[in-house]
Write a protein that holds these residues in place. Sequence first.
Motif, PDB file in Angstrom:
ATOM      1  N   LEU A   6     -11.493  -1.860  -9.532  1.00 10.46           N
ATOM      2  CA  LEU A   6     -10.511  -2.317  -8.547  1.00 10.46           C
ATOM      3  C   LEU A   6     -11.086  -2.250  -7.136  1.00 10.46           C
ATOM      4  N   LEU A   7     -11.822  -1.198  -6.843  1.00 15.52           N
ATOM      5  CA  LEU A   7     -12.395  -1.046  -5.516  1.00 15.52           C
ATOM      6  C   LEU A   7     -13.449  -2.118  -5.245  1.00 15.52           C
ATOM      7  N   VAL A   8     -14.288  -2.402  -6.237  1.00 14.10           N
ATOM      8  CA  VAL A   8     -15.303  -3.440  -6.087  1.00 14.10           C
ATOM      9  C   VAL A   8     -14.645  -4.801  -5.861  1.00 14.10           C
ATOM     10  N   THR A  14     -11.816  -8.995   0.148  1.00 16.32           N
ATOM     11  CA  THR A  14     -11.638  -8.874   1.604  1.00 16.32           C
ATOM     12  C   THR A  14     -12.907  -9.293   2.346  1.00 16.32           C
ATOM     13  N   GLY A  15     -14.061  -8.987   1.773  1.00 14.91           N
ATOM     14  CA  GLY A  15     -15.315  -9.400   2.402  1.00 14.91           C
ATOM     15  C   GLY A  15     -15.472 -10.902   2.415  1.00 14.91           C
ATOM     16  N   LEU A  16     -15.088 -11.566   1.324  1.00 10.74           N
ATOM     17  CA  LEU A  16     -15.190 -13.025   1.258  1.00 10.74           C
ATOM     18  C   LEU A  16     -14.252 -13.686   2.260  1.00 10.74           C
ATOM     19  N   VAL A  17     -13.019 -13.198   2.348  1.00  9.13           N
ATOM     20  CA  VAL A  17     -12.055 -13.748   3.311  1.00  9.13           C
ATOM     21  C   VAL A  17     -12.571 -13.582   4.733  1.00  9.13           C
ATOM     22  N   TRP A  18     -13.074 -12.393   5.045  1.00 14.41           N
ATOM     23  CA  TRP A  18     -13.620 -12.127   6.385  1.00 14.41           C
ATOM     24  C   TRP A  18     -14.812 -13.036   6.677  1.00 14.41           C
ATOM     25  N   LEU A  19     -15.702 -13.218   5.696  1.00 11.38           N
ATOM     26  CA  LEU A  19     -16.880 -14.068   5.889  1.00 11.38           C
ATOM     27  C   LEU A  19     -16.491 -15.526   6.102  1.00 11.38           C
ATOM     28  N   PRO A  58      -3.643 -13.090   5.961  1.00  8.89           N
ATOM     29  CA  PRO A  58      -4.689 -12.624   5.021  1.00  8.89           C
ATOM     30  C   PRO A  58      -6.000 -12.288   5.733  1.00  8.89           C
ATOM     31  N   VAL A  59      -6.348 -13.069   6.756  1.00 13.19           N
ATOM     32  CA  VAL A  59      -7.577 -12.803   7.510  1.00 13.19           C
ATOM     33  C   VAL A  59      -7.444 -11.508   8.295  1.00 13.19           C
ATOM     34  N   ASP A  60      -6.278 -11.297   8.893  1.00 14.03           N
ATOM     35  CA  ASP A  60      -6.046 -10.084   9.666  1.00 14.03           C
ATOM     36  C   ASP A  60      -6.171  -8.847   8.780  1.00 14.03           C
ATOM     37  N   TYR A  61      -5.564  -8.885   7.598  1.00 13.43           N
ATOM     38  CA  TYR A  61      -5.647  -7.758   6.668  1.00 13.43           C
ATOM     39  C   TYR A  61      -7.078  -7.556   6.172  1.00 13.43           C
ATOM     40  N   ALA A  62      -7.758  -8.661   5.831  1.00 12.97           N
ATOM     41  CA  ALA A  62      -9.122  -8.552   5.330  1.00 12.97           C
ATOM     42  C   ALA A  62     -10.048  -7.948   6.382  1.00 12.97           C
ATOM     43  N   VAL A  68     -13.253  -0.427   5.860  1.00  9.76           N
ATOM     44  CA  VAL A  68     -12.773   0.841   5.288  1.00  9.76           C
ATOM     45  C   VAL A  68     -13.068   0.891   3.797  1.00  9.76           C
ATOM     46  N   LEU A  69     -12.736  -0.188   3.087  1.00  8.68           N
ATOM     47  CA  LEU A  69     -12.978  -0.235   1.641  1.00  8.68           C
ATOM     48  C   LEU A  69     -14.468  -0.174   1.329  1.00  8.68           C
ATOM     49  N   LEU A  70     -15.286  -0.824   2.152  1.00 11.44           N
ATOM     50  CA  LEU A  70     -16.734  -0.805   1.923  1.00 11.44           C
ATOM     51  C   LEU A  70     -17.292   0.602   2.071  1.00 11.44           C
ATOM     52  N   VAL A  71     -16.862   1.321   3.103  1.00 15.07           N
ATOM     53  CA  VAL A  71     -17.325   2.694   3.305  1.00 15.07           C
ATOM     54  C   VAL A  71     -16.901   3.577   2.138  1.00 15.07           C
TER      55      VAL A  71
END
Length: 267
Positions: A6-8, A14-19, A58-62, A68-71
């Motif tokens: 789930l974490l991955v 979120t990383g894809l949305v941000w990118l 969705p972008v704001d949340y991502a 945080v999730l990556l760390v």
Amino acid sequence: MDFSLLLVVAVAVTGLVWLLDVTWWRRRRLARLASVESANGATLDDGTRRKLAREPWPVDYARSFFPVLLVVLLLRSFLAEPFQIPSGSMRPTLEIGDFILVNKFAYGLRLPVTNTEFVDLGEPQRGDVMVFRFPEDPSVNFIKRVVGLPGDRIRYEGKQLYINGEPVPKELVDENPEGAPGELEFREWLGEHEHALYNNPRDPGPQMREVTVPPGQYFVMGDNRDHSNDSRYWGFVPQANIVGQAFAVWMNWDGGLPSFDSVRLIP
């Protein structure tokens, strides 16, 4: 539920949305803003500019959650991971409800979810308390003490552990310990580790003729010797199933209020 999976997935989404926002969507918003200003022939007021350039939710949340999730993923996968002790198989070393920390790099770095080792940093040592994926059900994590290394000959008879033909030293500490009435508490020396264990004097327990630990596998036992589902019953732990070395208890929670009185290193 596989929390690592789930974490991955959460990090990937979120990383894809941000990118996508950095490389595409943000440019479209700014281009739309410039187009509106050009059509009006004047600079828009700040409120209108913010409204047109505002990030979709969705972008704001991502953007907020991705770092945080990556760390958390990196720390949990490669540094230390928390676990809770669900049973009494490691008493008196670990009690039911203990929250422990597991060193994820002691035996090498492994990819999350697949548990594939990609950096070799060391091997389990005799006496280590190790977390591993249960060979009969890899979705379940077990915690036991490493007794036998690859090539060791292991025998357990009359509540005495033998390694390579030699009895493992132990001495009686308490004939009726407060935490386990009716049991016997011993101190045992296993490798460089000195630790406590329980034996039940009324139960002969399992008897095991000598076995040899295969290459790349380990023989593990619980410190609560007569109440532990371990290698005496189901066999060896493959190298690929190793999760890490348990090294500290940071909290105990048995259903009431959390307690920090039991914070300690694991022997």
